[in-house]
Design an enzyme around this catalytic site. Structure first.
Site, PDB file in Angstrom:
ATOM      1  N   GLY A 238      47.742  30.093  53.468  1.00  0.00           N
ATOM      2  CA  GLY A 238      48.480  30.075  52.210  1.00  0.00           C
ATOM      3  C   GLY A 238      48.411  28.814  51.386  1.00  0.00           C
ATOM      4  N   GLY A 290      42.462  30.172  54.488  1.00  0.00           N
ATOM      5  CA  GLY A 290      41.208  30.759  54.014  1.00  0.00           C
ATOM      6  C   GLY A 290      40.813  30.065  52.731  1.00  0.00           C
ATOM      7  N   ARG A 291      41.628  30.315  51.688  1.00  0.00           N
ATOM      8  CA  ARG A 291      41.335  29.797  50.354  1.00  0.00           C
ATOM      9  C   ARG A 291      41.151  28.276  50.335  1.00  0.00           C
ATOM     10  NH1 ARG A 291      43.482  32.625  45.814  1.00  0.00           N
ATOM     11  NH2 ARG A 291      45.036  33.453  47.248  1.00  0.00           N
ATOM     12  N   ARG A 327      39.325  38.930  40.739  1.00  0.00           N
ATOM     13  CA  ARG A 327      40.592  38.199  40.692  1.00  0.00           C
ATOM     14  C   ARG A 327      41.235  38.137  39.294  1.00  0.00           C
ATOM     15  NH1 ARG A 327      41.648  33.681  41.979  1.00  0.00           N
ATOM     16  NH2 ARG A 327      43.486  34.169  43.211  1.00  0.00           N
ATOM     17  N   TYR A 331      44.704  40.007  39.462  1.00  0.00           N
ATOM     18  CA  TYR A 331      45.878  39.124  39.576  1.00  0.00           C
ATOM     19  C   TYR A 331      46.097  38.285  38.322  1.00  0.00           C
ATOM     20  CZ  TYR A 331      44.388  39.650  44.514  1.00  0.00           C
ATOM     21  OH  TYR A 331      43.968  40.112  45.718  1.00  0.00           O
ATOM     22  N   CYS A 357      32.900  49.434  31.773  1.00  0.00           N
ATOM     23  CA  CYS A 357      33.603  50.175  30.716  1.00  0.00           C
ATOM     24  C   CYS A 357      35.103  50.221  30.966  1.00  0.00           C
ATOM     25  CB  CYS A 357      33.066  51.593  30.647  1.00  0.00           C
ATOM     26  SG  CYS A 357      31.281  51.613  30.711  1.00  0.00           S
ATOM     27  N   GLU A 358      35.736  49.079  31.028  1.00  0.00           N
ATOM     28  CA  GLU A 358      37.193  48.989  31.175  1.00  0.00           C
ATOM     29  C   GLU A 358      37.643  47.725  30.468  1.00  0.00           C
ATOM     30  OE1 GLU A 358      39.308  49.593  34.692  1.00  0.00           O
ATOM     31  OE2 GLU A 358      37.694  50.651  35.708  1.00  0.00           O
ATOM     32  N   TYR A 386      37.902  35.006  48.226  1.00  0.00           N
ATOM     33  CA  TYR A 386      38.278  36.299  47.653  1.00  0.00           C
ATOM     34  C   TYR A 386      37.407  36.636  46.429  1.00  0.00           C
ATOM     35  CZ  TYR A 386      42.127  35.147  50.737  1.00  0.00           C
ATOM     36  OH  TYR A 386      42.851  34.769  51.832  1.00  0.00           O
TER      37      TYR A 386
HETATM   38  N1  LLP Z   1      46.829  34.806  57.443  1.00  0.00           N
HETATM   39  C1  LLP Z   1      47.249  36.033  57.063  1.00  0.00           C
HETATM   40  C2  LLP Z   1      48.015  36.843  58.006  1.00  0.00           C
HETATM   41  C3  LLP Z   1      46.952  36.507  55.783  1.00  0.00           C
HETATM   42  O1  LLP Z   1      47.375  37.707  55.401  1.00  0.00           O
HETATM   43  C4  LLP Z   1      46.197  35.704  54.883  1.00  0.00           C
HETATM   44  C5  LLP Z   1      45.848  36.154  53.531  1.00  0.00           C
HETATM   45  C6  LLP Z   1      45.755  34.441  55.342  1.00  0.00           C
HETATM   46  C7  LLP Z   1      46.106  34.033  56.620  1.00  0.00           C
HETATM   47  C8  LLP Z   1      44.934  33.513  54.493  1.00  0.00           C
HETATM   48  O2  LLP Z   1      45.600  33.099  53.348  1.00  0.00           O
HETATM   49  P1  LLP Z   1      45.010  31.923  52.432  1.00  0.00           P
HETATM   50  O3  LLP Z   1      45.033  30.640  53.221  1.00  0.00           O
HETATM   51  O4  LLP Z   1      43.615  32.299  52.050  1.00  0.00           O
HETATM   52  O5  LLP Z   1      45.914  31.883  51.254  1.00  0.00           O
HETATM   53  N2  LLP Z   1      42.933  38.410  47.513  1.00  0.00           N
HETATM   54  C9  LLP Z   1      44.008  37.495  47.175  1.00  0.00           C
HETATM   55  C10 LLP Z   1      44.520  36.783  48.397  1.00  0.00           C
HETATM   56  C11 LLP Z   1      44.992  37.707  49.499  1.00  0.00           C
HETATM   57  C12 LLP Z   1      45.489  36.962  50.718  1.00  0.00           C
HETATM   58  C13 LLP Z   1      45.801  37.904  51.827  1.00  0.00           C
HETATM   59  N3  LLP Z   1      46.194  37.290  53.053  1.00  0.00           N
HETATM   60  C14 LLP Z   1      43.521  36.534  46.105  1.00  0.00           C
HETATM   61  O6  LLP Z   1      42.383  36.660  45.633  1.00  0.00           O
HETATM   62  O7  LLP Z   1      44.272  35.689  45.659  1.00  0.00           O
END
Ligand code: LLP
Length: 449
Positions: A238, A290-291, A327, A331, A357-358, A386
């Site tokens: 997160g 992740g991000r 994205r 979002y 086409c959107e 993502y």
């Molecule tokens: N752990 C769990 C249980 C999760 O559900 C997620 C992300 C992460 C870790 C990793 O989160 P991060 O560090 O990447 O924030 N597609 C969306 C983001 C969806 C995140 C879903 N879960 C976007 O493009 O913003």
């Protein structure tokens, strides 16, 4: 913060001019920097050094094998959400024993596959799932390592579609119910209660919600550890990243996301806030970013096809679309857009749109951009997380190529999908084929054009 910079008026990724990549691989094209990936992993790892910890990269953010291999070599573990992601880890040379398996809807097949590969922990989201894991472990003669995902009911103050830690969301088990769940689970012989897990949301740009959630969960982890003797607490992912760094000229000062402006969370602030609370635990701490690791390490490069001026707008129509990077459409996310070749002159408020086409197929609206024309190239920054993983074949557009840069080295790490592959697993039923028509191979496939 990242390795996309101008040198001699040309945008580079590390030492490689983006223009040379465009000429070699075409567009749209995802470009990743090994250095940014490594740097972000190591910065977080070092900031957390006082804790016994393991970073489990959230594979859902970017699952390219080359990205996974880079991280595996740095010692990363992985947070996976499907059999497919676990198979990717294996294919990339990662270690399943450093994998945690998240998700609210794991199938029997996925659970069995994970148990047979001795993963570190299955992060459980409900009691029916605990029972399912127990049954499967019993059938195949294993003891399943599990952690329950606790929902701490803390609002992450992020986008509604990516907030997960309140009782409005489908994730985890309410904090008040956790002790009862562990007490019942401890009676199931084929389960090993290995830890406790939480994740409150994604793209958090302030540390407060993390602190509130960790403060709530640590006493619970203490208690459960004393009762059940488990060995880890996962605080999830997160950590937010910079999306508006003002590499593009003309952005107002207040818009810039800098640590000084208090608009972005650094690994140091994150670690310095959480370490004193987590240190009190006799447990290993797991993280699932992740991000933070991969977001700023990637850019999507696109070609300007047309510039169309209407009475009201200046539309820059590019060859990338919402199917390549969803994205902004999904979002309302902001991605900085810069020209690959730096341009002088005043900027023009432009809508950058794809060919789908959107009306939702846009990357930016009324964005001040230098004047560009057909054949120019643009880079959509911070697209490493993502981005390609959320791509689809909508409008029968092939998945785009991906390259990884390392200093002055460049490797094609995903080929552009051949168009015929888009429908290779489709077929036409017999009743649609005229009786007299001969099927040359006897295969129930329609001939490809
Ligand atoms: N752990 C769990 C249980 C999760 O559900 C997620 C992300 C992460 C870790 C990793 O989160 P991060 O560090 O990447 O924030 N597609 C969306 C983001 C969806 C995140 C879903 N879960 C976007 O493009 O913003």
């Amino acid at each position: 913060m990242h390795d996309f910079r101008y040198s001699g008026g040309q945008l580079h990724c590390e030492q490689v001019p983006i223009q040379s990549l465009v000429e070699q691989f075409g567009t749209p094209l995802y470009v990743y920097s090994s250095h940014t990936l490594t740097d972000h992993f190591q910065k977080l790892d070092q900031a957390l050094a006082p804790l016994d910890h393991l970073i489990c990269f959230a594979v859902k953010a970017n699952s390219n094998l080359a990205v996974l291999r880079t991280l595996a070599q740095l010692g990363s573990g992985f947070d996976i959400v499907s059999e497919g992601e676990l198979r990717r880890i294996i294919a990339a040379g990662g270690d399943p024993r450093k994998c945690v398996f998240a998700g609210v809807g794991k199938t029997e097949r996925e659970i069995e596959f994970a148990l047979r590969h001795d993963i570190y922990s299955i992060n459980v989201e409900s009691e029916p799932e605990l029972l399912r894991i127990h049954q499967i472990a019993k059938r195949i003669g294993k003891v399943a390592p599990v952690a329950v995902r606790v929902n701490p009911n803390v609002d992450a103050h992020t986008h509604a579609k990516i907030t997960t830690g309140t009782y409005e969301n489908k994730f985890g088990i309410a904090i008040e119910q956790i002790e009862g769940v562990y007490a019942r689970a401890s009676k199931l012989k084929h389960l090993r209660l290995r830890g406790l897990q939480m994740h409150i949301g994604s793209q958090l740009t302030e540390v407060k919600p993390f602190r509130l959630a960790v403060e709530k969960v640590v006493p619970l982890a203490q208690k459960l550890h004393a009762r059940h003797g488990f060995d880890f607490l996962s605080i999830g992912g997160g950590i937010g990243i910079v999306y508006r760094e003002a590499l593009a000229s003309g952005l107002p000062r207040w818009w810039k996301e800098t640590p000084e402006a208090g608009r972005i969370l650094t690994p140091t602030t994150y670690a310095n806030t959480l370490i004193p609370i987590l240190r009190t635990l006799p447990l290993k701490v797991l993280l699932e970013p992740g991000r933070f690791i991969v977001g700023n390490a990637g850019a999507l490069i696109t070609r300007v096809e047309f510039v169309k001026r209407t009475g009201k707008k200046n539309f820059v129509i590019v060859d990338a679309a919402m199917n390549d990077l969803i994205r902004p459409a999904f979002y309302d996310a902001y991605h900085e857009i810069v020209p690959v070749k730096r341009k002088a002159g005043a900027s023009v408020a432009s809508d950058v749109v794809g060919p789908i086409c959107e009306s939702g197929d846009y990357f930016a609206k009324d964005r001040p951009l230098p004047k560009v024309g057909e054949g120019d190239h643009l880079a959509l920054l911070s697209a490493g997380a993502y981005g390609s993983v959320m791509a689809s074949n909508y409008n029968s557009r092939p998945l785009v190529a991906e390259v990884l840069i390392n200093g002055d080295l460049c490797a094609l790490v995903r080929e552009r999908q051949p168009i015929e592959d888009i429908w290779q697993h489709e077929s036409v039923p017999d009743w649609l084929i005229p009786k007299k028509a001969k099927r040359p191979t006897g295969k129930r496939r329609i001939a490809r054009p």
